[in-house]
Design a protein around this motif. Structure first.
Motif, PDB file in Angstrom:
ATOM      1  N   VAL A   1       3.054 -30.637  -5.327  1.00  0.00           N
ATOM      2  CA  VAL A   1       4.181 -29.739  -5.502  1.00  0.00           C
ATOM      3  C   VAL A   1       5.471 -30.522  -5.374  1.00  0.00           C
ATOM      4  O   VAL A   1       5.581 -31.406  -4.533  1.00  0.00           O
ATOM      5  N   GLY A   2       6.431 -30.198  -6.178  1.00  0.00           N
ATOM      6  CA  GLY A   2       7.767 -30.777  -6.067  1.00  0.00           C
ATOM      7  C   GLY A   2       8.785 -29.660  -5.916  1.00  0.00           C
ATOM      8  O   GLY A   2       8.629 -28.587  -6.494  1.00  0.00           O
ATOM      9  N   VAL A   3       9.785 -29.903  -5.119  1.00  0.00           N
ATOM     10  CA  VAL A   3      10.823 -28.901  -4.883  1.00  0.00           C
ATOM     11  C   VAL A   3      12.180 -29.575  -5.049  1.00  0.00           C
ATOM     12  O   VAL A   3      12.383 -30.687  -4.571  1.00  0.00           O
ATOM     13  N   THR A   4      13.076 -28.914  -5.747  1.00  0.00           N
ATOM     14  CA  THR A   4      14.439 -29.413  -5.866  1.00  0.00           C
ATOM     15  C   THR A   4      15.400 -28.330  -5.419  1.00  0.00           C
ATOM     16  O   THR A   4      15.100 -27.140  -5.511  1.00  0.00           O
ATOM     17  N   ALA A   5      16.546 -28.753  -4.917  1.00  0.00           N
ATOM     18  CA  ALA A   5      17.567 -27.806  -4.475  1.00  0.00           C
ATOM     19  C   ALA A   5      18.931 -28.475  -4.532  1.00  0.00           C
ATOM     20  O   ALA A   5      19.035 -29.691  -4.313  1.00  0.00           O
ATOM     21  N   ASP A   6      19.950 -27.702  -4.846  1.00  0.00           N
ATOM     22  CA  ASP A   6      21.324 -28.197  -4.769  1.00  0.00           C
ATOM     23  C   ASP A   6      21.765 -28.113  -3.315  1.00  0.00           C
ATOM     24  O   ASP A   6      21.615 -27.075  -2.676  1.00  0.00           O
ATOM     25  N   VAL A   7      22.268 -29.219  -2.789  1.00  0.00           N
ATOM     26  CA  VAL A   7      22.675 -29.275  -1.392  1.00  0.00           C
ATOM     27  C   VAL A   7      24.078 -29.877  -1.319  1.00  0.00           C
ATOM     28  O   VAL A   7      24.333 -30.928  -1.907  1.00  0.00           O
ATOM     29  N   GLU A   8      24.976 -29.234  -0.606  1.00  0.00           N
ATOM     30  CA  GLU A   8      26.344 -29.719  -0.423  1.00  0.00           C
ATOM     31  C   GLU A   8      26.339 -30.719   0.737  1.00  0.00           C
ATOM     32  O   GLU A   8      26.063 -30.355   1.886  1.00  0.00           O
ATOM     33  N   ILE A   9      26.610 -31.993   0.441  1.00  0.00           N
ATOM     34  CA  ILE A   9      26.535 -33.039   1.469  1.00  0.00           C
ATOM     35  C   ILE A   9      27.850 -33.803   1.612  1.00  0.00           C
ATOM     36  O   ILE A   9      27.860 -34.907   2.162  1.00  0.00           O
ATOM     37  N   THR A  10      28.948 -33.217   1.167  1.00  0.00           N
ATOM     38  CA  THR A  10      30.230 -33.917   1.213  1.00  0.00           C
ATOM     39  C   THR A  10      30.599 -34.322   2.640  1.00  0.00           C
ATOM     40  O   THR A  10      30.934 -35.480   2.898  1.00  0.00           O
TER      41      THR A  10
END
Length: 60
Positions: free
Chosen positions: A28-37
């Motif tokens: 399984v692969g999972v992707t997500a947008d993450v704010e890391i500024t």
């Protein structure tokens, strides 16, 4: 969702694709947008390695 067709012959991560595409199912692969500024600024300020710092936080 926006999809982009990649030319695997010129793709810089071709070896990664080939490795993972040969693994036995199921995986399984999972992707997500993450704010890391703020995270990036903080680790840069403390001169920490990005990859190891990110892996540590993701594993928590």
């Amino acid at each position: 969702m926006n999809y982009q067709i990649l030319d695997l012959e010129t793709y810089k991560r071709k070896s990664h694709f080939e490795y993972f595409s040969q693994l036995a199912y199921p995986y399984v692969g999972v992707t997500a947008d993450v704010e890391i500024t703020e995270f990036h600024a903080k680790i840069k300020e403390q001169r920490l390695p990005f990859f190891l710092s990110f892996c540590y936080c993701a594993a928590l």
